[in-house]
Design an enzyme around this catalytic site. Structure first.
Site, PDB file in Angstrom:
ATOM      1  CB  SER A 168      -0.902   0.016   1.240  1.00  0.00           C
ATOM      2  OG  SER A 168      -1.363   1.329   1.482  1.00  0.00           O
ATOM      3  CG  ASP A 317      -6.612   3.328  -7.615  1.00  0.00           C
ATOM      4  OD1 ASP A 317      -7.021   2.590  -6.688  1.00  0.00           O
ATOM      5  OD2 ASP A 317      -5.907   4.332  -7.410  1.00  0.00           O
TER       6      ASP A 317
HETATM    7  C1  S3P Z   1      -2.845   5.835  -3.505  1.00  0.00           C
HETATM    8  C2  S3P Z   1      -2.570   4.522  -3.219  1.00  0.00           C
HETATM    9  C3  S3P Z   1      -3.519   3.423  -3.473  1.00  0.00           C
HETATM   10  C4  S3P Z   1      -4.615   3.842  -4.433  1.00  0.00           C
HETATM   11  C5  S3P Z   1      -5.187   5.187  -4.088  1.00  0.00           C
HETATM   12  C6  S3P Z   1      -4.105   6.255  -4.136  1.00  0.00           C
HETATM   13  C7  S3P Z   1      -1.829   6.861  -3.189  1.00  0.00           C
HETATM   14  O1  S3P Z   1      -4.119   3.054  -2.261  1.00  0.00           O
HETATM   15  O2  S3P Z   1      -5.632   2.866  -4.459  1.00  0.00           O
HETATM   16  O3  S3P Z   1      -6.209   5.540  -4.996  1.00  0.00           O
HETATM   17  O4  S3P Z   1      -1.946   7.999  -3.674  1.00  0.00           O
HETATM   18  O5  S3P Z   1      -0.889   6.533  -2.463  1.00  0.00           O
HETATM   19  P1  S3P Z   1      -3.441   1.971  -1.270  1.00  0.00           P
HETATM   20  O6  S3P Z   1      -2.205   2.557  -0.735  1.00  0.00           O
HETATM   21  O7  S3P Z   1      -4.454   1.726  -0.197  1.00  0.00           O
HETATM   22  O8  S3P Z   1      -3.199   0.748  -2.107  1.00  0.00           O
END
Ligand code: S3P
Length: 427
Positions: A168, A317
């Site tokens: 993440s 996403d």
């Molecule tokens: C993001 C990370 C992702 C993504 C979100 C934006 C970011 O989430 O789904 O739309 O800007 O770091 P996760 O870190 O929960 O995977």
């Protein structure tokens, strides 16, 4: 309510898309920690990034909005001021999770809230490592849901070595931002590499941060040196809707201009190419450590594929719109290791199965963490729900436009990441 009619023609010409959401958030946050003005161009004025602006302004950062740029003047790494009210992250997981990291190290108390969706989403994944660093954070309940309060710690944060259970970028970035203020080095190990915009932008701000595949080391620092300008690339997650639509609509030949093609984000291109799509990258260039290109797409016949594991963070996403492409492919597509979709703005696995099957009966199946799509079905007009999730609304729009139309209960949510999405269509 929004009614989308079938688009009985191919897409042609050039398409420009809004700025990258992830990079827009980070551009505001990091510029707020410098000492000199930063001019940000192609900033995404979507609701999520506006939540980040509001939070940083509430902590004393000067942020001026012009038509085509944002000017941010920070007060230094230790120059944030105590907000005189609760901070509202709205619908934005990125605002909340990254700021939990940044504010864990500040000498003032902060409380966050957010909208219905954000108040349901898991925050324990970011609170746990921050607490290991010595942060003092209290959530509403055992699940650490919003509202969440950060109480200033008497001690400096400690550097930790943290093996993340899920890939993440939000959790990783929260730990990195806290790590800037820690006593010693912080090491983060991801199961697979997630988007690395925080690392890249921090390097452009002079921070010492080392990355090798899925291990990141962040070194504490006393100050950041802000660049004069940050150019935000077009968002590949927004380009994704046009990439898929052009691939499946007969007669399409389009170029999507000026898109960020950081390799931690281009999984959609790799997967669609493996399904038979014809996608070319042209005019590649680098700005602020990020790679930009124009994406040229023509209509192609698709076949089903199987992917999962390391590929998933590179297109997390885009799965709702990749699932649309798979419905038009010959054969089955199996997408593994996507349990994370259950904790996005809505449970996207459930939403895909419940809503997409109204358009293509029996084509979509999900279990705990996989999605199976049986391609090449008959498509019906259907009345679908978006669950107030921007990516569900836009993916359903693409599905309806390429199939036999769709009506949506709520399309207002596209303002989160793509405010003028519907101006691109002539419905
Ligand atoms: C993001 C990370 C992702 C993504 C979100 C934006 C970011 O989430 O789904 O739309 O800007 O770091 P996760 O870190 O929960 O995977």
């Amino acid at each position: 309510m929004k009614k989308i009619l079938p688009l009985n023609r191919g897409l042609q010409g050039n398409i420009t898309i809004p700025g990258d959401k992830s990079i827009s958030h980070r551009s505001i946050m990091l510029s707020s920690l410098g000492n000199t003005p930063v001019e940000i161009t192609n900033f995404l004025k979507g609701a999520d990034c506006l939540s980040t602006i509001a939070c940083m302004r509430a902590m004393g950062v000067k942020i001026e909005e012009y038509n085509d740029k944002i000017l941010v003047t920070g007060n230094g790494l230790t120059g944030l001021a105590e907000p005189n009210n609760i901070l509202d992250a709205g619908n934005s997981g990125t605002t909340l999770r990254l700021l939990l990291g940044l504010l864990s190290a500040q000498k003032f108390l902060t409380t966050f809230t957010g909208d219905d969706s954000l108040r349901r989403r898991p925050m324990g994944r970011v609170i746990k490592p921050l607490k290991m660093m010595g942060a003092n954070i209290v959530g509403r309940n055992q699940n650490n849901n919003l509202p969440i309060t950060i109480i200033p710690s008497a001690e400096k944060l400690r550097g930790i070595t943290y093996k993340m259970p899920v890939a993440s970028a939000q959790v990783k970035s929260a730990i990195i931002l806290a790590g800037l203020y820690a006593e010693d080095v912080t090491t983060i190990i991801e199961p697979y590499p997630s988007r690395d915009h925080t690392e890249k932008m921090l390097s452009a701000f002079g921070a010492k941060i080392n990355k090798s595949h899925n291990e990141i080391k962040v070194y504490p620092t006393d100050n950041l040196i802000a660049p004069d300008k940050i150019e935000v690339p077009g968002d590949i997650s927004s380009a994704a809707y046009w990439i898929v639509l052009a691939t499946i609509l007969k007669g399409s030949d389009v170029t999507i201009k000026n898109v960020g093609i950081n390799e931690t984000r281009t999984g959609i291109i790799d997967v669609l190419r493996s399904m038979g799509a014809e996608i070319d990258l042209v005019n590649e260039r680098v700005s602020g450590g990020e790679l930009f290109a124009d994406i040229h797409v023509v209509n192609s016949e698709l076949r089903g594929t199987t992917f999962g594991g390391e590929m998933i963070p590179r297109l997390i996403d885009e799965i709702p719109v990749i699932a649309v492409a798979a419905a038009f492919a010959e054969g089955d597509t199996i997408i593994k290791d996507v349990g994370e979709l259950r904790v996005k703005e809505t449970d996207r696995l459930k939403a895909i199965v419940d809503e997409y099957n109204k358009i293509a009966a029996g084509a979509f199946e999900a279990n705990a963490d996989s999605l199976i799509i049986h391609g090449n079905r008959n498509f019906n007009f259907a009345e679908c729900k978006t669950y107030d999730d921007h990516r569900m609304a836009m993916s359903l729009t693409i599905f309806g436009a390429a199939a036999n139309g769709v009506s949506l209960d709520n399309d207002d949510c596209v303002k989160i990441s793509y405010p003028d999405f519907y101006d691109k269509f002539y419905f």
